[in-house]
Design an enzyme around this catalytic site. Sequence first.
Site, PDB file in Angstrom:
ATOM      1  N   TYR A 229      -2.868  -5.685  -4.137  1.00 17.55           N
ATOM      2  CA  TYR A 229      -2.378  -4.329  -3.889  1.00 17.55           C
ATOM      3  C   TYR A 229      -3.107  -3.330  -4.786  1.00 17.55           C
ATOM      4  O   TYR A 229      -3.582  -2.280  -4.326  1.00 17.55           O
ATOM      5  CB  TYR A 229      -0.864  -4.252  -4.107  1.00 17.55           C
ATOM      6  CG  TYR A 229      -0.227  -3.005  -3.531  1.00 17.55           C
ATOM      7  CD1 TYR A 229      -0.423  -1.760  -4.121  1.00 17.55           C
ATOM      8  CD2 TYR A 229       0.550  -3.058  -2.374  1.00 17.55           C
ATOM      9  CE1 TYR A 229       0.145  -0.607  -3.590  1.00 17.55           C
ATOM     10  CE2 TYR A 229       1.117  -1.912  -1.830  1.00 17.55           C
ATOM     11  CZ  TYR A 229       0.905  -0.699  -2.449  1.00 17.55           C
ATOM     12  OH  TYR A 229       1.457   0.429  -1.907  1.00 17.55           O
TER      13      TYR A 229
ATOM     14  N   HIS B 234       1.253   5.324 -10.415  1.00 17.51           N
ATOM     15  CA  HIS B 234       2.383   4.391 -10.299  1.00 17.51           C
ATOM     16  C   HIS B 234       2.013   3.065 -10.957  1.00 17.51           C
ATOM     17  O   HIS B 234       0.957   2.520 -10.711  1.00 17.51           O
ATOM     18  CB  HIS B 234       2.726   4.150  -8.825  1.00 17.51           C
ATOM     19  CG  HIS B 234       3.461   5.295  -8.197  1.00 17.51           C
ATOM     20  ND1 HIS B 234       4.056   5.217  -6.969  1.00 17.51           N
ATOM     21  CD2 HIS B 234       3.707   6.549  -8.643  1.00 17.51           C
ATOM     22  CE1 HIS B 234       4.631   6.365  -6.680  1.00 17.51           C
ATOM     23  NE2 HIS B 234       4.425   7.196  -7.673  1.00 17.51           N
TER      24      HIS B 234
ATOM     25  N   PRO C 102      -0.857  -0.587   8.180  1.00 17.66           N
ATOM     26  CA  PRO C 102      -0.728   0.214   6.951  1.00 17.66           C
ATOM     27  C   PRO C 102       0.078  -0.428   5.825  1.00 17.66           C
ATOM     28  O   PRO C 102       0.132   0.111   4.728  1.00 17.66           O
ATOM     29  CB  PRO C 102      -0.029   1.491   7.445  1.00 17.66           C
ATOM     30  CG  PRO C 102       0.690   1.090   8.680  1.00 17.66           C
ATOM     31  CD  PRO C 102      -0.113  -0.012   9.308  1.00 17.66           C
TER      32      PRO C 102
ATOM     33  N   LYS D  91      -4.342  -0.249   2.674  1.00 22.32           N
ATOM     34  CA  LYS D  91      -5.741  -0.583   2.420  1.00 22.32           C
ATOM     35  C   LYS D  91      -6.763   0.239   3.219  1.00 22.32           C
ATOM     36  O   LYS D  91      -7.957   0.227   2.892  1.00 22.32           O
ATOM     37  CB  LYS D  91      -5.991  -2.073   2.721  1.00 22.32           C
ATOM     38  CG  LYS D  91      -5.374  -2.997   1.723  1.00 22.32           C
ATOM     39  CD  LYS D  91      -6.039  -2.853   0.372  1.00 22.32           C
ATOM     40  CE  LYS D  91      -5.252  -3.540  -0.714  1.00 22.32           C
ATOM     41  NZ  LYS D  91      -5.282  -2.866  -1.992  1.00 22.32           N
TER      42      LYS D  91
ATOM     43  N   TYR E 115       9.302  -1.063  -0.674  1.00 23.08           N
ATOM     44  CA  TYR E 115       9.044  -1.829   0.539  1.00 23.08           C
ATOM     45  C   TYR E 115      10.279  -2.691   0.778  1.00 23.08           C
ATOM     46  O   TYR E 115      10.609  -3.517  -0.068  1.00 23.08           O
ATOM     47  CB  TYR E 115       7.823  -2.737   0.361  1.00 23.08           C
ATOM     48  CG  TYR E 115       6.487  -2.018   0.340  1.00 23.08           C
ATOM     49  CD1 TYR E 115       6.048  -1.335  -0.780  1.00 23.08           C
ATOM     50  CD2 TYR E 115       5.652  -2.042   1.464  1.00 23.08           C
ATOM     51  CE1 TYR E 115       4.824  -0.686  -0.794  1.00 23.08           C
ATOM     52  CE2 TYR E 115       4.417  -1.401   1.459  1.00 23.08           C
ATOM     53  CZ  TYR E 115       4.006  -0.727   0.329  1.00 23.08           C
ATOM     54  OH  TYR E 115       2.796  -0.088   0.318  1.00 23.08           O
TER      55      TYR E 115
HETATM   56  C1  PHB Z   1       2.114   6.384   2.662  1.00 23.59           C
HETATM   57  O1  PHB Z   1       2.403   6.975   1.617  1.00 23.59           O
HETATM   58  O2  PHB Z   1       1.946   6.986   3.724  1.00 23.59           O
HETATM   59  C2  PHB Z   1       1.964   4.910   2.622  1.00 23.59           C
HETATM   60  C3  PHB Z   1       2.042   4.257   1.415  1.00 23.59           C
HETATM   61  C4  PHB Z   1       1.902   2.885   1.369  1.00 23.59           C
HETATM   62  C5  PHB Z   1       1.714   2.179   2.541  1.00 23.59           C
HETATM   63  C6  PHB Z   1       1.610   2.838   3.749  1.00 23.59           C
HETATM   64  C7  PHB Z   1       1.748   4.203   3.800  1.00 23.59           C
HETATM   65  O3  PHB Z   1       1.619   0.830   2.501  1.00 23.59           O
END
Ligand code: PHB
Length: 391
Positions: free
Chosen positions: A384, A72, A294, A298, A201
């Site tokens: 990130y 990505h 989450p 990280k 997000y």
């Molecule tokens: C996930 O794909 O489970 C996932 C991805 C990004 C995050 C948290 C969980 O910030």
Amino acid sequence: MRTQVVIIGAGPAGMLLSHLLAGEGVESVVVETRSEAYVLARIRAGVLEHSSVELLRQVGLGERLDREGLEHRGIYLQSPGERHHLDFLDLVGRSVWVYGQTEVQKDLVAARTAAGQQIYYEVTDVTLHDVEESHPWVSFIDAQGRSQRIDASAIAGCDGSFGPSRAAIPERCKQVWERAYPYSWLGVLAAVAPSTDELIYAWHPDGFAMHSMRSPELSRLYLQVPNDTDITDWSHARIWDALGARLGDGENGWRLQSGPITDASVLPMRSYVQAPMRFGRLFLAGDAAHIVPPTGAKGLNLAIADVARLAPALAALVDGNDDRLADAYSEAALRRVWRCTHFSWWMTSMLHVGADPFDAQLQQSQLRWIYSSQAAATGLAENYAGLPFDV
Ligand code: PHB
Ligand code: APR
């Protein structure tokens, strides 16, 4: 039994450490309370930073990741009515990979099993002894009910937040920092093609939502929910309705495709750091030493960064009796831990809705700043996509 390093815990930290140690010519034995099937099936987050991907490739674990992982360029960040793409490649020259932790775990177990790694699954009563001596040892009851003792030159505590390793450091010799959050995530796995090419997000007055994925056929989605949420209050229809509303189904021509939900659970969020990460001949790595919420993706990456630093330190210590890297481990690892702790807390605080309307205004202002300022977007992207191991 005798080995050079006993590794407690067969999660990604413990398994990758055994792999890296083997690469350094150091022998280890892994002990794990769960079954192999359980460890292989656990659903966890799925974003790998650039440096994690590079490391996995370097040590021969990149083949399936390169074939099946999804590279990505960045993420989408949004609030009602507007979606913005943050292009990490343009901003900081690094991409991220979406490849489930479950897949990383499968690759690790396959590689270690092929190499003849000794792993004791389904053990009980794991106890650490003489961690302050040069010859610590671990006792446990194996899956057949036999008492076992393994003597070693070092113990690696990779047993997550509930294991005995972090507790083996006496209270008077450690410091703990913690932050609880007044919300949790309801996470679902859905058998439907992702409705987005990259992760979304979303800030929304009803609460945060996120759209992630596991493969071209499998979506992973999250909703902010209160801490005391009972999953049975959330029918699949209610989950899809909330995801649609918060992710902006129908806005600017974008549609959220729904599909069968194959797994749903409520995940608590917290930040936790314990220091030092080394006590005598005991070294902590991964969730055993720190937990992050989450939102910044990280957890796995920090575990990988810890063991990348720990493996050469242990090799020098147990093979060459050189303790310089071992002495530096805790302080150096904690610098990165705190960077990621801050980033995860910041992403979490910016995107989750609380009771205070003042906070909601600050959050929207912060988001508008990221949407409109390259300097602000670059800060997010740099963290990130991942800072170098030596931050
Ligand atoms: C996930 O794909 O489970 C996932 C991805 C990004 C995050 C948290 C969980 O910030
Ligand atoms: N003895 C042996 N093993 C134990 C014990 C014990 N007493 N207690 C727990 N374990 C095992 C757990 O069953 C688990 O398999 O230790 C392992 C720890 O693995 P993880 O929880 O996956 O932690 P870690 O390897 O540090 O990986 C960090 O996992 O929780 C996520 O978000 C986190 O992605 C990050 C990653």
